[in-house]
Design an enzyme around this catalytic site. Structure first.
Site, PDB file in Angstrom:
ATOM      1  CE  LYS A   1      -2.274   2.038   6.857  1.00 34.25           C
ATOM      2  NZ  LYS A   1      -3.380   1.867   7.836  1.00 34.25           N
TER       3      LYS A   1
ATOM      4  CB  SER B   1      -4.647  -1.476   6.582  1.00 34.31           C
ATOM      5  OG  SER B   1      -4.848  -0.311   7.355  1.00 34.31           O
TER       6      SER B   1
ATOM      7  CB  SER C   1      -5.343  -0.549  10.516  1.00 33.14           C
ATOM      8  OG  SER C   1      -6.363  -1.157   9.771  1.00 33.14           O
TER       9      SER C   1
END
Length: 556
Positions: A134, A218, A242
């Site tokens: 990420k 996210s 997330s």
């Protein structure tokens, strides 16, 4: 001082072009289908652009890949090239990448192959395993924008720090030392505080199984990339769901460990210093065995020696084994009192419950302390600064806030909460955790095993995946963060418009009615549907073992 507010579009455009231009010409798809032409771009669709060997490699689990690279059956270079190719395809289909560093990855793979040739053994437990990250992780030679235009060309929005493109997060160092191949960083919503993935650089990241829908957030780029098998395993973060949200909506397993189990040191973040509810690092993958492999490997590196917030808890093999000839006890949360799950989610919950009962396990109804109280506490924690951190990052370039954040952060500056109010929320949280703990303990009287419930089955969200700009409620996922429990997602089924028909019901609130109104059987048809299995604090080994067992039960 804010940057030239008229220039953010040019900066964002240049960054997007650099991402797209980093894909080799021979890996570019000449004619991309629209969502209407091709809703589902997974499996057979993406496979058409790959060789037979590339398809075999990229559709293998991480455990298989490591077994073959560690035995010299596959070279790290061959594996790296296959995943770089498939990741390039995944990005073109879903907008899931922020950074690519394929050349560096292939050079690293060649070094690993040279080591293996000279020593006849792997360099570590993740030898030759591609790992995606990420875009919160700092990696040498690569930017970290975290979706902010104003962070481009900086170190977390600051220039001249000496850390730009040279600093690495602690987990990145550990992965390298274990033989992992790092090759890309994935898309996030700017601020990280959204269950959808969108920003002013790459636009919107779509769900590859159903491009009418979001990939989640996210860690949404991770979900989309791994859902398309452009990565065998990746790492995201979770402060309100997330990791679990993108894992569930992309048919994956995603672990939300308790805080302090895996290293977070040296990562970019929003609202850094907000310690009431900590963000945690967690892996996403297509199998539980992959999650077990990477967590066990990381803990073997003794990360507590390099991250002051990591507990000194090695991998506990005795807790990773399922009890023999001893039934488990489960609880099921069907409704949290605030929002009714959509029909596909209700069916997924029932499917898991019925499968476990068929195996002789008892499943009781879960009636815990009021989740609304807990959800209010985490919403307060997320907004202690009333959006000041996010607004300041946006002001660096003058870019606008994505609409997905409108409900959480006001564009109008307001004073931050004072220490008295923050302390009061922390006290309320602690008291709520104690109340929830004692409720869990009390279930020993109901389970029939003589011990409390082992794991709770619950929705991850009210829907199988969010529709664009319609992620209005995080209560099902965020309550786990407030309690700091361990949880793992479990893929169960796919939405079926012929089966998942909405029934009439009386909403308990206006929000409940709005979310029910978002359900459209035709739009959702074919989307992945998952649930989460929730354990108590620091029960990562047990939760992974139970998840693997339940996944096996569902396949019987």
């Amino acid at each position: 001082m804010a940057a030239d507010v008229t220039g953010w579009q040019e900066l964002a455009k240049a960054k997007l072009e650099s991402i797209n231009d980093s894909i080799p010409e021979n890996w570019r798809v000449k004619s991309l289908p629209s969502c209407e032409q091709q809703r589902n771009v997974t499996r057979g669709f993406i496979r058409q652009y790959l060789s037979t060997e590339e398809a075999e490699i990229t559709e293998s689990t991480a455990t298989t890949i490591v077994k073959k690279t560690s035995a010299g059956q596959w070279t790290a270079e061959t594996v790296a090239k296959a995943f770089c190719h498939r990741a390039s395809l995944a990005h073109q289909l879903t907008n899931c990448l922020h950074e690519t560093f394929f050349d560096a990855a292939i050079d690293n793979a060649k070094t690993l192959d040279e080591y293996y040739a000279a020593n006849k053994k792997p360099i570590g437990p993740l030898h030759g395993l591609p790992v995606s990250l990420k875009d919160q992780f700092h990696v040498k030679g690569v930017e970290t924008s975290m979706g902010y235009v104003g962070w481009i060309g900086t170190f977390e929005g600051k220039k001249g720090t000496g850390k730009e493109r040279v600093y690495e997060s602690e987990l990145v160092k550990e992965l390298r030392d274990m033989g992992a191949i790092l090759y890309c960083k994935t898309s996030v919503p700017h601020s990280l505080m959204s269950g959808e993935t969108a920003n002013n650089i790459i636009g919107y990241t779509f769900n590859p199984q159903n491009r009418n829908l979001s990939c989640g957030g996210s860690s949404g780029g991770e979900g989309a990339l791994i859902g398309l098998r452009g990565s065998p395993v990746g790492f995201g973060t979770d402060i309100g769901g997330s990791v679990r949200i993108p894992a569930a909506v992309n048919g994956l397993y995603g672990l939300r460990p308790s805080s302090g189990r895996l290293p977070y040191e040296g990562m970019a973040n929003s609202m850094d210093g907000q310690n009431s509810v900590l963000s945690v690092v967690g892996p996403l993958a297509g199998s539980v065995s992959t999650l077990q492999l990477v967590v066990k490997s990381i803990l073997s590196r003794e990360p507590w020696l390099h991250d002051p917030l990591v507990h000194e808890i090695p991998w506990r093999g005795d807790r990773a084994a399922m009890p023999k000839d001893e039934p488990l006890s489960f609880a099921v949360l069907r409704h949290d009192g605030s929002v009714t799950p959509h029909p596909p989610v209700q069916r997924a919950i029932n499917t898991v419950v019925h499968a476990l009962e068929k195996q002789g396990h008892k499943v009781i109804e879960w009636h815990p302390p009021d989740h609304t109280r807990g959800y209010d506490m985490i919403l307060k924690a997320w907004t202690y600064d009333n959006g000041a951190d996010i607004r300041s990052a946006l002001a660096l370039s003058g870019e606008p806030m994505i609409p997905q954040l409108a409900g959480l952060n006001s564009q109008d500056p307001k004073p931050p909460e004072d220490a008295t109010h923050i302390a009061a929320n922390n006290v309320a949280k602690r008291e709520y955790q104690k109340e929830y703990m004692e409720y869990w303990n009390s279930t020993a009287e109901l389970t029939g095993t003589g011990r409390p419930v082992d794991v709770v089955i619950a929705p991850v969200a009210p829907f199988s995946a969010p529709r664009r700009e319609r992620y209005r409620y995080y209560g099902y996922s965020a309550i786990v963060n407030l309690l700091d429990y361990t949880a793992c997602t479990l893929p169960v089924t796919t939405a079926d418009k012929k089966v998942d028909v909405a029934a009439s019901f009386k909403p308990v609130s206006e929000l409940d009615g709005q979310i029910a109104g978002d359900y459209d059987a035709d739009i959702y048809d074919g989307s992945h549907v998952g649930v989460q299995l929730i354990g108590r604090r620091l029960q990562e080994e047990k939760v992974l073992a139970v998840t693997e067992y339940v996944a096996g039960v569902l396949k019987r």
